[in-house]
Design an enzyme around this catalytic site. Structure first.
Site, PDB file in Angstrom:
ATOM      1  N   ARG A   1      -0.386   2.362  -3.657  1.00  0.00           N
ATOM      2  CA  ARG A   1      -1.853   2.488  -3.553  1.00  0.00           C
ATOM      3  C   ARG A   1      -2.370   3.727  -4.288  1.00  0.00           C
ATOM      4  O   ARG A   1      -3.353   3.669  -5.028  1.00  0.00           O
ATOM      5  CB  ARG A   1      -2.291   2.548  -2.088  1.00  0.00           C
ATOM      6  CG  ARG A   1      -3.805   2.755  -1.941  1.00  0.00           C
ATOM      7  CD  ARG A   1      -4.208   2.931  -0.489  1.00  0.00           C
ATOM      8  NE  ARG A   1      -3.988   1.720   0.271  1.00  0.00           N
ATOM      9  CZ  ARG A   1      -4.819   0.682   0.268  1.00  0.00           C
ATOM     10  NH1 ARG A   1      -5.915   0.715  -0.458  1.00  0.00           N
ATOM     11  NH2 ARG A   1      -4.561  -0.381   0.984  1.00  0.00           N
TER      12      ARG A   1
ATOM     13  N   GLY B   1       0.792  -1.228   0.000  1.00  0.00           N
ATOM     14  CA  GLY B   1       0.000   0.000   0.000  1.00  0.00           C
ATOM     15  C   GLY B   1       0.815   1.263   0.000  1.00  0.00           C
ATOM     16  O   GLY B   1       0.566   2.189  -0.768  1.00  0.00           O
ATOM     17  N   GLU B   2       1.855   1.323   0.835  1.00  0.00           N
ATOM     18  CA  GLU B   2       2.627   2.566   0.957  1.00  0.00           C
ATOM     19  C   GLU B   2       3.416   2.875  -0.310  1.00  0.00           C
ATOM     20  O   GLU B   2       3.790   4.018  -0.556  1.00  0.00           O
ATOM     21  CB  GLU B   2       3.566   2.485   2.155  1.00  0.00           C
ATOM     22  CG  GLU B   2       4.680   1.461   2.010  1.00  0.00           C
ATOM     23  CD  GLU B   2       5.563   1.380   3.241  1.00  0.00           C
ATOM     24  OE1 GLU B   2       6.792   1.304   3.065  1.00  0.00           O
ATOM     25  OE2 GLU B   2       5.031   1.386   4.370  1.00  0.00           O
TER      26      GLU B   2
ATOM     27  N   GLY C   1      -3.128  -5.926  11.281  1.00  0.00           N
ATOM     28  CA  GLY C   1      -2.427  -7.056  11.881  1.00  0.00           C
ATOM     29  C   GLY C   1      -1.436  -7.701  10.934  1.00  0.00           C
ATOM     30  O   GLY C   1      -1.180  -7.214   9.839  1.00  0.00           O
TER      31      GLY C   1
ATOM     32  N   GLU D   1       0.260 -13.280   1.565  1.00  0.00           N
ATOM     33  CA  GLU D   1      -0.711 -13.151   0.475  1.00  0.00           C
ATOM     34  C   GLU D   1      -0.169 -13.833  -0.782  1.00  0.00           C
ATOM     35  O   GLU D   1      -0.881 -14.576  -1.458  1.00  0.00           O
ATOM     36  CB  GLU D   1      -0.935 -11.658   0.214  1.00  0.00           C
ATOM     37  CG  GLU D   1      -2.297 -11.285  -0.317  1.00  0.00           C
ATOM     38  CD  GLU D   1      -2.457  -9.770  -0.323  1.00  0.00           C
ATOM     39  OE1 GLU D   1      -3.047  -9.252   0.634  1.00  0.00           O
ATOM     40  OE2 GLU D   1      -1.990  -9.119  -1.257  1.00  0.00           O
TER      41      GLU D   1
END
Length: 1095
Positions: free
Chosen positions: A23, A19-20, A51, A85
């Protein structure tokens, strides 16, 4: 035996990313591009990634996606969650998930061998997870594996991000479009049938149209067979359509609706409106007559259906195929369909295999089961549906339990499939039986979410469990599309309805559920209701809808336990006088009163939907405090409703909708202060002039578009962070309030309003990514409070895409407020009135795309963004010659991968080859030139900002396909010529051109254009090959095959040429002398020849 087609898909694409890193940049752009193409894409919303462990929601999203795109960026490996993931994604890859890696500013070798930031990240993880060496090893293996997959590598300065994104989206779109339809979890015995049907279809013969029929009794698998055939041959056609459940859908929605669906599928168009079935027939013939299509009409039971969709074979282009499935063989004969295939019962071996797969989920089974399995096969009579249901019913059962089940099947007459199916129903728990019957009788064909909402009032929180049981028993299926519609085989539906009717065959009013139209009207008319009835669901057929229903307004008084009342259509003569206190779901389309009955206690009411009703206002008659459990209130399309009721006491309300209430003039202030409201829909309320202020912290969706008299956007009284997307279309709003910035979660903003005053600070809202404005009457950047908009103090915006089309923008638009957009990558300013592009646009260092087409007052281009590649100024007829010359600058196009559109017909001197036809040619050998620029001059342009006229590349006569389709007509004609310069490296197929076999032979390249191919309107085309990038010895602009002799002469050495000229000179003198000698001898002989003397 699990296959790709047996997996359940909720999403087309799952995005895995850090994300950082990306995104609000690349991944955000990719997500938008995928969604714009209609691809249902999962992107986490930060909440799911809390988490260190992968959450069940993320796991489910991965498992239910067709494709996973893994964006491997600089810091991807620093997140343990991302690595988990990735491990999960690769596990699902073995079950059919397509994995596409994107190496974003990261060398694939760094990922494969864990170098650079990947090495650093794993070193940190090694310290943190000392006791979990197995996990670390899994992560390293996953990184090596994903780096070996075929993917995409983005490097700064090599191409525009939007082009890179477009290539990914094109590939994903191709993969999804050819994704097969779900056939069956266990397709036993199907292959031989598919091959026989394929033989009947004679797919290779493109000079004829074949219609074939597949017929047989219900439950034999006609639909399954046609699905398998569809998957096998669909790629051989221009377009294809599988029209499922024709019998049921035509009864519900009519033939005209299905004609619309058919045309939309085959033409790829959304907004198709037909006035009548006859008009639909005409459109099908006109639009499909030149299109090679595959059309499957599933479960046809009436010749009118065939006449509406495929009346004759000449409705379609040669090569087309139409498949009809039906239980009625005579129907096929009446329609003169001569090629038919009869589906027969499964053979014993196939029946046994199908039963084993459904019962044990594997190919082989313990020998102790063999005898009972063979006996069960006997009772199933070779019917796939029966075998599926029986097998699912006996999952996990012992041999003794199978023996017990056989006793049930023994009592069933041979071939009585309904009775066979009923055995599975009998094995359900009591509550699950009721859920099954509720769905079979009333709720088949609606979304899973809505089924759970409606039946949740009866079965509390157990609905997910009950639905799961019914799915496992193969009694229902949950659709694989995004709306998750509940599906049920019609034989299973018939079985459920027969069971329900047997409960009280003579006294209709004593049944638990009423769903037959004639039964409901009988009970309501003659007041025959009882306390036994809990559910009423009235859904009349098309022919019954128009008749007025005379009924007893007190008919509900005796139904003390009525909990669900759904009336989807029907004209009732009057409103009800009474509702029982037990009522929890009230959905009445066309409710015939302007209030609920005065004696109704609504304390238990959860859902109140009264769309298409005729009241002018709606009152709760002083009982509003009792609506404490109400969560859904719907007044959609109540054309005479003038005001909404006071909802102050509805503390649990989550959804309020009064969409398309065209007479609504007042919305009660209470709607803006509901603490649990998630959805607020007031779209299309054309007389609404004002909207109350909003303080709705839980609101996720706000719909206000097409309120054509709403001049002010509501004040936002507090921070609202859950609205991600806001579309305000066709509104006369002239300005947005300062409080608009309280929508702190807003990512996409689309305005089609009359805005003239826009606070420039809106562009700097914390999460705003896409900002689009259309059809505003003017524009003015307004300075924000406590801020100076001078160049030195401008706060940069995160906006990546900015569009202002037809907004009457003048030169004031480029004031200091404009610099807030300096970080955008795409800027669309079409159809505006400014006269120049300002010099400050040079500071837009990330701008790749700039479109100012149809700005007819634009004269000067004072600055040019340093990285701009796509520039469109179509029909900008006032551009000065100096600006046009700048656009033709050779160095500009050498330095970038450009695509430029602009007015004019000047042919640059530096272009290698000019042609007056619609195409240009050159020849190459060894490898395709590294940088080729094509040029077109013609009075044509695009239909809209997203239309294209693209080069088409033919090599030795064969087109190198660049797109899934070609334009078949000129997009738009203009009064003036337009120039189009295009770097062929921008074509998606460009890299494929380098994969051509290396050969010394010359290859002929012809470049023409989609949309203008073989037309007389083209003024000129051209080709330029950049010398620094290519070896010009391997490139020719004339045909080398016809000039080899000349080439040899021209390439001979000077001494050789001198010798040839000398020999030629003397040979010439010799032949001239010989000719003169012989000519003289002939003359001499003619003059002095001896005369003949007579004897």
């Amino acid at each position: 035996m699990a296959t790709l087609s047996s997996r359940r898909f909720t999403y087309d694409v799952f995005l895995s990313f850090r994300g950082e890193d990306t995104r609000y940049g690349f991944t955000g752009n990719l997500y938008r591009a995928l969604c714009d193409r209609g691809l249902h894409t999962f992107i986490d919303d930060d909440k799911l990634q809390s988490g260190d462990e992968i959450t069940p929601a993320l796991l489910k999203a991965i498992e239910e996606s067709r494709i996973a795109i893994v964006v491997l960026s600089h810091n991807y490996a620093s997140s343990s969650l991302c690595l988990d993931e990735l491990t999960t994604i690769l596990h699902c890859q073995s079950e059919g998930l397509l994995v596409i890696p994107v190496f974003y500013k990261v060398d694939p070798s760094y990922v494969r061998h864990q170098k650079g930031t990947y090495e650093e990240a794993l070193a940190k993880h090694q310290k943190r997870f000392k006791a979990q060496k197995e996990k670390l090893q899994k992560w390293k293996i996953a990184l090596r594996q994903v780096a070996d997959f075929s993917g995409y590598h983005f490097k700064d300065g090599h191409e525009y991000q939007y082009e890179f994104t477009e290539r990914i989206v094109e590939r994903v779109s191709r993969e999804i479009n050819r994704a097969p339809l779900h056939v069956a979890d266990y397709p036993v015995g199907l292959l031989s049938q598919v091959l026989q049907v394929k033989k009947l279809l004679d797919v290779g013969s493109d000079d004829v149209v074949h219609m074939i029929g597949i017929h047989g009794m219900g439950g034999l698998g006609k639909t399954t067979l046609s699905l398998a055939v569809y998957n096998l041959i669909a790629d051989d056609f221009d377009s294809s359509c599988f029209l499922q459940n024709v019998r049921e859908e035509s009864n519900k929605h009519g033939l005209k609706h299905l004609q619309t669906v058919l045309l939309s599928e085959l033409l790829g168009e959304k907004d198709i409106n037909l006035a009548s079935v006859q008009r639909g027939i005409s459109v099908i013939q006109q639009r499909l007559g030149r299109k090679k299509v595959l059309l499957i009409l599933d479960d046809v039971d009436n010749r009118k259906q065939l006449q509406a969709f495929a009346g004759r074979s000449d409705w379609f282009a040669p090569g087309s195929r139409v498949i009809v499935t039906t239980r009625d063989e005579q129907l096929l004969k009446c329609h003169e369909i001569e090629r038919t295939y009869e589906v027969k019962e499964l053979k014993k071996n196939d029946s046994l295999q199908l039963l084993i797969w459904n019962a044990f989920k594997r190919e082989k089974v313990d020998p102790s089961y063999e005898d009972v399995l063979k006996r069960v096969v006997t009772y199933a009579s070779g019917l796939p549906l029966a075998l599926e249901v029986i097998g699912s019913n006996l999952v996990g059962k012992s041999v003794e339990e199978w023996e017990s089940a056989i006793e049930h099947y023994k009592r069933i007459p041979n071939g009585e499939i309904i009775e066979i199916l009923k055995v599975s129903f009998d094995a359900l728990g009591e509550e699950e039986k009721n859920v099954f019957l509720d769905i079979a009788c009333c709720l088949k064909g609606i979304s899973l979410k809505e089924v759970e909402q409606i039946l949740g009032v009866l079965y509390d929180n157990n609905m997910k469990h009950h639905i799961g049981v019914l799915v496992k028993k193969s009694l229902i299926k949950v659709g694989r599309e995004r709306f998750n519609v509940i599906e049920m085989h019609d034989l299973i539906e018939d079985m459920g309805r027969q069971i329900d009717l047997q409960k009280s065959p003579k006294e209709v009013g004593k049944r638990r559920r009423l769903w037959l139209g004639k039964d409901i009207i009988h009970v309501l008319k003659d007041n025959k209701g009882t306390s036994e009835t809990e559910i009423i669901c009235l859904d009349l057929s098309i022919s019954e809808k128009e008749e007025t229903i005379e009924w007893n307004a007190n008919a509900f008084r005796r139904m003390k336990n009525l909990k669900i009342l759904i009336i989807r259509n029907g004209k009732f003569s009057k409103g009800p006088n009474y509702f029982p206190e037990s009522l929890r779901v009230l959905e009445w389309h066309g409710y015939p009163s302007n209030c609920l009955p005065s004696n109704f206690d609504p304390n238990k009411l959860v859902t109140c939907k009264l769309p298409h009703s005729y009241f002018t206002s709606f009152g709760f008659l002083g009982s509003s405090k009792k609506f404490e459990n109400l969560t859904v209130l719907n007044f959609d399309e109540c054309k005479f409703l003038t005001q909404t009721p006071d909802m102050s006491d509805f503390g649990n309300l989550e959804e309020v909708s009064f969409k398309d209430c065209e007479s609504l003039v007042k919305v009660h202030d209470s709607v803006g202060f509901m603490s649990k409201l998630k959805i607020l829909n007031a779209e299309g309320c054309i007389k609404l002039m004002s909207f109350p202020p909003l303080n709705l912290p839980t609101l996720e969706r706000l719909e206000l578009s097409y309120c054509s008299n709403l001049e002010k956007f509501p004040e936002i009284l507090g921070k609202m962070g859950n609205i991600r997307v806001l579309e305000l279309e066709e509104l006369p709003i002239k300005e947005l309030p300062v409080s608009f910035q309280n929508l702190i979660g807003l990512e996409d903003l689309f305005l089609s309003c009359e805005i003239v005053h826009l606070p420039s600070s809106i562009a700097t809202m914390p999460n705003l990514f896409d900002f689009s404005v259309t059809n505003c009457k003017g524009w003015q950047w307004v300075k924000s409070e406590n801020a100076e908009d001078n160049l030195g103090s401008v706060v940069p915006s995160k906006v990546d895409w900015f569009s202002a089309l037809s907004c009457n923008l003048d030169d004031d638009f480029f004031s200091a407020g404009f610099m807030r957009l300096a970080q955008v990558r795409s800027l669309f300013l079409r159809y505006n009135n400014f006269t120049h592009l300002p010099e400050c646009i040079k500071e837009f260092h990330n701008l790749f795309t700039l479109d100012v087409s149809h700005c007819k007052h634009l004269q000067e281009i004072r600055g040019f963004p340093p990285k701009l590649k796509l520039f469109k100024a179509i029909n900008c007829i006032s551009l000065t010659s100096s600006s046009l010359s700048m656009l033709l600058n050779k160095q500009l196009h050498e330095a970038r991968k450009t695509e430029f559109w602009f007015p004019g017909a000047s042919f640059p001197e530096w272009v290698d080859l000019q042609s007056s036809g619609p195409s240009c040619s050159f020849w190459f050998r060894n490898k395709f030139p590294a940088k080729v620029l094509s040029l077109l001059i013609a009075p044509v342009g695009d239909k809209d900002e997203f239309g294209f006229i693209r080069p088409m590349v033919f090599i030795d006569g064969k087109v190198q396909e660049s797109r899934a389709f070609y334009f078949e007509e000129i997009e738009r004609m203009f009064d003036f010529d337009q120039t189009y310069l295009f770097d062929l490296r921008k074509l998606p197929i460009y890299m494929n051109l380098f994969d051509l076999p290396l050969e010394k032979e010359w290859k002929h390249v012809k470049v023409t254009y989609e949309g203008v191919i073989e037309t007389s309107i083209v003024k000129a085309t051209g080709i330029h090959i950049f010398k620094e990038e290519n070896s010009m010895e391997d490139i020719r602009f004339d045909d080398p095959c016809t000039n080899n002799k000349l080439d040899k002469d021209l390439n001979a050495s000077p001494s050789q040429n001198h010798l040839l000229r000398t020999i030629g000179f003397f040979m010439c003198k010799f032949f001239i002398g010989l000719f003169l000698f012989l000519f003289g001898a002939f003359i001499f002989y003619y003059i002095y020849r001896p005369q003949h003397q007579p004897n």
